[in-house]
Motif scaffolding. Sequence first.
Motif, PDB file in Angstrom:
ATOM      1  N   GLY A  16       0.784  -1.226   0.000  1.00 17.85           N
ATOM      2  CA  GLY A  16       0.000   0.000   0.000  1.00 17.85           C
ATOM      3  C   GLY A  16       0.817   1.277   0.000  1.00 17.85           C
ATOM      4  N   ARG A  17       2.123   1.174  -0.241  1.00 15.75           N
ATOM      5  CA  ARG A  17       2.921   2.401  -0.335  1.00 15.75           C
ATOM      6  C   ARG A  17       2.635   3.096  -1.658  1.00 15.75           C
ATOM      7  N   LEU A  18       2.078   2.339  -2.573  1.00 10.31           N
ATOM      8  CA  LEU A  18       1.676   2.906  -3.854  1.00 10.31           C
ATOM      9  C   LEU A  18       0.315   2.306  -4.175  1.00 10.31           C
ATOM     10  N   ARG A  19      -0.655   3.195  -4.363  1.00  7.68           N
ATOM     11  CA  ARG A  19      -2.019   2.702  -4.583  1.00  7.68           C
ATOM     12  C   ARG A  19      -2.420   2.810  -6.040  1.00  7.68           C
ATOM     13  N   LEU A  20      -2.967   1.733  -6.574  1.00  8.19           N
ATOM     14  CA  LEU A  20      -3.559   1.802  -7.898  1.00  8.19           C
ATOM     15  C   LEU A  20      -5.047   2.086  -7.718  1.00  8.19           C
ATOM     16  N   ILE A  21      -5.537   3.089  -8.431  1.00  7.97           N
ATOM     17  CA  ILE A  21      -6.941   3.467  -8.289  1.00  7.97           C
ATOM     18  C   ILE A  21      -7.608   3.479  -9.657  1.00  7.97           C
ATOM     19  N   PRO A  22      -8.654   2.709  -9.901  1.00  7.17           N
ATOM     20  CA  PRO A  22      -9.274   1.759  -8.989  1.00  7.17           C
ATOM     21  C   PRO A  22      -8.423   0.507  -8.818  1.00  7.17           C
ATOM     22  N   ASP A  23      -8.572  -0.137  -7.678  1.00  3.25           N
ATOM     23  CA  ASP A  23      -7.651  -1.232  -7.357  1.00  3.25           C
ATOM     24  C   ASP A  23      -7.946  -2.513  -8.140  1.00  3.25           C
ATOM     25  N   SER A  24      -8.957  -2.466  -8.981  1.00  3.18           N
ATOM     26  CA  SER A  24      -9.233  -3.638  -9.814  1.00  3.18           C
ATOM     27  C   SER A  24      -8.072  -3.932 -10.767  1.00  3.18           C
ATOM     28  N   TRP A  25      -7.180  -2.949 -10.924  1.00  2.00           N
ATOM     29  CA  TRP A  25      -6.034  -3.158 -11.810  1.00  2.00           C
ATOM     30  C   TRP A  25      -4.937  -3.952 -11.149  1.00  2.00           C
ATOM     31  N   GLU A  26      -5.032  -4.117  -9.845  1.00  2.00           N
ATOM     32  CA  GLU A  26      -3.942  -4.784  -9.129  1.00  2.00           C
ATOM     33  C   GLU A  26      -3.702  -6.193  -9.653  1.00  2.00           C
ATOM     34  N   TYR A  66      -3.851   7.116 -10.632  1.00  2.00           N
ATOM     35  CA  TYR A  66      -5.262   7.113 -10.995  1.00  2.00           C
ATOM     36  C   TYR A  66      -5.362   6.681 -12.454  1.00  2.00           C
ATOM     37  N   ILE A  67      -6.041   5.562 -12.668  1.00  2.00           N
ATOM     38  CA  ILE A  67      -6.120   4.972 -13.996  1.00  2.00           C
ATOM     39  C   ILE A  67      -7.501   5.235 -14.574  1.00  2.00           C
ATOM     40  N   HIS A  68      -7.549   6.026 -15.631  1.00  2.00           N
ATOM     41  CA  HIS A  68      -8.853   6.350 -16.196  1.00  2.00           C
ATOM     42  C   HIS A  68      -9.116   5.554 -17.470  1.00  2.00           C
ATOM     43  N   ALA A  69     -10.303   5.724 -17.973  1.00  2.00           N
ATOM     44  CA  ALA A  69     -10.765   4.923 -19.098  1.00  2.00           C
ATOM     45  C   ALA A  69     -10.244   5.462 -20.427  1.00  2.00           C
ATOM     46  N   LEU A  70     -10.557   4.723 -21.460  1.00  2.00           N
ATOM     47  CA  LEU A  70     -10.257   5.153 -22.818  1.00  2.00           C
ATOM     48  C   LEU A  70     -11.490   5.836 -23.391  1.00  2.00           C
ATOM     49  N   VAL A  71     -11.269   6.846 -24.227  1.00  2.00           N
ATOM     50  CA  VAL A  71     -12.399   7.497 -24.870  1.00  2.00           C
ATOM     51  C   VAL A  71     -12.727   6.763 -26.163  1.00  2.00           C
ATOM     52  N   ARG A  72     -13.971   6.410 -26.314  1.00  2.00           N
ATOM     53  CA  ARG A  72     -14.399   5.718 -27.534  1.00  2.00           C
ATOM     54  C   ARG A  72     -15.374   6.590 -28.305  1.00  2.00           C
ATOM     55  N   ASP A  73     -15.685   6.162 -29.500  1.00  2.00           N
ATOM     56  CA  ASP A  73     -16.628   6.941 -30.305  1.00  2.00           C
ATOM     57  C   ASP A  73     -18.053   6.625 -29.821  1.00  2.00           C
ATOM     58  N   PRO A  74     -19.066   7.305 -30.366  1.00  2.00           N
ATOM     59  CA  PRO A  74     -20.431   7.098 -29.850  1.00  2.00           C
ATOM     60  C   PRO A  74     -20.909   5.651 -29.971  1.00  2.00           C
ATOM     61  N   GLU A  75     -20.300   4.856 -30.852  1.00  2.00           N
ATOM     62  CA  GLU A  75     -20.699   3.456 -30.980  1.00  2.00           C
ATOM     63  C   GLU A  75     -19.882   2.546 -30.066  1.00  2.00           C
ATOM     64  N   GLY A  76     -18.998   3.139 -29.293  1.00  2.00           N
ATOM     65  CA  GLY A  76     -18.197   2.333 -28.388  1.00  2.00           C
ATOM     66  C   GLY A  76     -16.952   1.760 -29.037  1.00  2.00           C
ATOM     67  N   GLN A  77     -16.663   2.189 -30.259  1.00  2.00           N
ATOM     68  CA  GLN A  77     -15.468   1.704 -30.942  1.00  2.00           C
ATOM     69  C   GLN A  77     -14.259   2.515 -30.524  1.00  2.00           C
TER      70      GLN A  77
END
Length: 888
Positions: free
Chosen positions: A379-389, A513-524
């Motif tokens: 826990g000295r370094l936190r991945l957020i969200p921790d689902s990436w661990e 802090y790990i954020h999402a990828l931006v996709r087009d309106p169809e989710g591609q």
Amino acid sequence: MAETLDKVYDPPSIEKKWYKFWEKAGLFQARADGSRPPYCIVIPPPNITGSLHMGHALNNTLQDILIRFKRMQGFDALWMPGTDHAGIATQNVVERMLAQEGKDRHSLGREAFVERVWQWKEQSGGQIITQLKRLGCSCDWSRERFTMDAGLSRAVREVFVRLYEEGLIYKGDYIINWCPRCQTALADLEVEHEPKDGHLYYIKYPLVGQEGAVTVATTRPETLLGDTAVAVHPDDPRYLAYHGACLRLPVLGRKIPLITDPHVAPEFGTGALKVTPAHDFHDFEIARRQGLPAVKVLDEQGVMTEEAGKYQGLDRFTCREKILKDLKSDGLLEKVERYAHSVGQCYRCRTIVEPMISKQWFVATKSLAEPALDAVRQGRLRLIPDSWENSFFDWMTNIRDWCISRQIWWGHRIPAWTCPQCQQVIVAREDPQACPACGGNDLHQETDVLDTWFSSALWPFSTLGWPETTPELKLFYPTSVLVTAFDILFFWVARMMMMGIHTMGEVPFREVYIHALVRDPEGQKMSKSKGNIVDPLELMDRFGTDAFRFSLAAFAAMGRDIRLSEERLAGYRNFANKVWNACRFTLMNLGDYDAALPDEQPLTVAESWILSRLQQVSADTVKTLDAYDFDQAAHVLYQFIWHEFCDWYLELIKPQLSPAAAPEARRHCQGILLKVLNSILRLLHPFMPFITEEIWHKLPNTQGSIMVSPFPQPDPALNNPHAEREISLLMNTITAIRNMRSEMNVPPATLVDILIFAQEALPLEILKRHTQAITLLARVQEVRFQPDSGPPAAAAKSVVLLPEGGSVDLVMPLTGIIDFREEERRLNREMDKLSRDLAQAQRKLANDDFLAKAPPDVVEKEKERLQAFTEKLTKLKSHQKRIREFVR
RNA sequence: GGGCGGAUAGCUCAGUUGGGAGAGCAUCGGCCUUACAAGCCGGGGGUCAGAGGUUCGAAUCCUCUUCCGCCUACCA
């Protein structure tokens, strides 16, 4: 006299102005003097070849929100900017330019070519920086760095030499991925696997000295030229008889052994595997275990070598066709099956890569990965969200040595020299003049350069001045948070962790802090080839930068991909306009406001309420931003500003603000309004820097920049449940009347009378105090409280429940106004709904288990609900009865 | 093969220790009510993918199924 605003907010006219203002005032610059607590983010350095895409826009908007927020909170906030030299990508760009001039890098020579790349970098390499400024990024540009500037190059060299001295960098012959187009080695990560429809070829290898053949299956028949064995599983019964036998390599006729290896999967193909040590990772390992030779049949251009015999000089794919033809005519091609498998491609140019044995430099990663794993585990370094661990642990545990040499020219040249006289290898911080072993002075420097990710792995400390111990390094390392998309978690983040911990003895950042990828309106996924790229600059033009930024923040829910929707962008543009108009309204009503005059007036209930809510919203904003819940923060602000501040507070204070009101009351009201608006702007500033700065300067009693004004502190003393309950009753009452009007089709122009009844005195007193608000906001002519005559028979009725129990009846006489049938329909609808809720509550309370096992407060709450529903239903029923009687 | 995530209103999505299903947009109805028509007021609309389980109580926890994504891997 206060300033006035245009009716519609026009973003382009102000955005440039304020960015210049901030930059000129030096507001982006960190002090680095220890006078304030540090807060530091290093930017994920964009490639110098890049121009701003959606991913950058999201990534940098989030960072800017954090930095502005922390800066306003009083931190010494440093956002360290810079760019990456992007080895292969940049070299490719410049090579393409040369190609258009009919030249190539070889005709130019190494030195001239590198010079040319630098030239290109000076001309076009800064484009993305300009675009980041357009986005409003408050980076400390005075500290801008480049992965190949002098300081960072020194850091690269220092780290390389240290790791070499520690035995963690080594050079050797290993199998690596090779891009025949870029003509360079690639790290495993730089290969993208894509499913392709191919074929599985079954090829017969005749036995030597006996009848028959062993059939192998392969997707790459041309590699058989480099086979040095055929392997089967030791226990495979089909081949027990052939152990130790020799086979004749088709076409070339070379004799190769049949060997056994437990790694062969008996169930695949024929259970016999052709072993091509020079061109297959798996086979390379087998060959090392079994001491087999490697025969290189493909060269660096993807052309067959002289080892390929008569196929020498053929392109690898032409060779494949030729070999298949030859095998067929020799009767050795048993069959061909369609086969879908994944094919490795170069991540830069999508050329199919070729595994190949080659002399390369590697970083031994095992001992570096372990401390990074520990840092996350502890826990000295936190991945957020921790689902990436999980992914992180998995990758770091199975990590292979990192191939860091690239056979290109643009990059950090490896600081290693060879003495041709004695073969001594020299790795040194300073260029050596002579061989320390034999004194020879004709040293040859390594021609390879380092993987671009090697220098970016050092980014968090190299940019702060390392290897010097600068004040910045002391103050800001470890940095506070790294904000990045998950696609470079392994490329970059994991390597920064390894290099940071090993070099500095401390993690490079406390949180990722790990954020999402931006996709087009169809989710591609957006890509040039699909043609679905959305240009962020265009969106900024159309909707305004503030609305664009706010949208990105509102989209940035954790752990989910972001789909870009223009409808929502338009929604947030409207929100910006709403804010603009709220300020316009305020300024229009400021008139002769003079803050110097004393204000002795007590707060009205509406004021206590809005201040109470404001402080809660401040607390929520701080809390959600600290937790990287950007979408929550955006939502809280949107809801509060539009639906509480604008819809209710501004409407409620209008009478007090009017010129007809008493001057003291009016001035008092102006003062509170200004205070609230001021806070709202500051809360909003990290998200919408431009519009808030513009308005800030229009307000009286503001100075300097909103950028460096304090972020609103939650103040629990302002919490006022009484005022909230009171205003809540008022709002419910007004809404109920509006509802009745609307459902009864009473046109807005028609004023109605309202009779109010209640058992308790308190709600009546409260509503009496707000008679004016009721008449104005519900378009009521006269409000009468508990008239002696009682409720008339011909009326519409609504019941407002009180949170503390009891209820208030709102009666709207319908003489000449109301259609009785309409009222009956309305009543039926409401009573239906009510009955359902009531039945549900009854069921629950009839359940002994519920009474026995549910927590007391839940049971109590349920009882209150039941009572309230019952009361309301009873009232509506009796009203319904009266209506029916009346109709008859 | 391994791992992760998703399936909630027509659309895009929130819903964090299990206790009355939400927002924005769209839609329908009424309003140019002097900040805002990029606006105001009101309404309708959901067996929370399916099945089972745990529980007094499940959108939420567990198991399975179906359908979508993504990451990762040397079955040629």
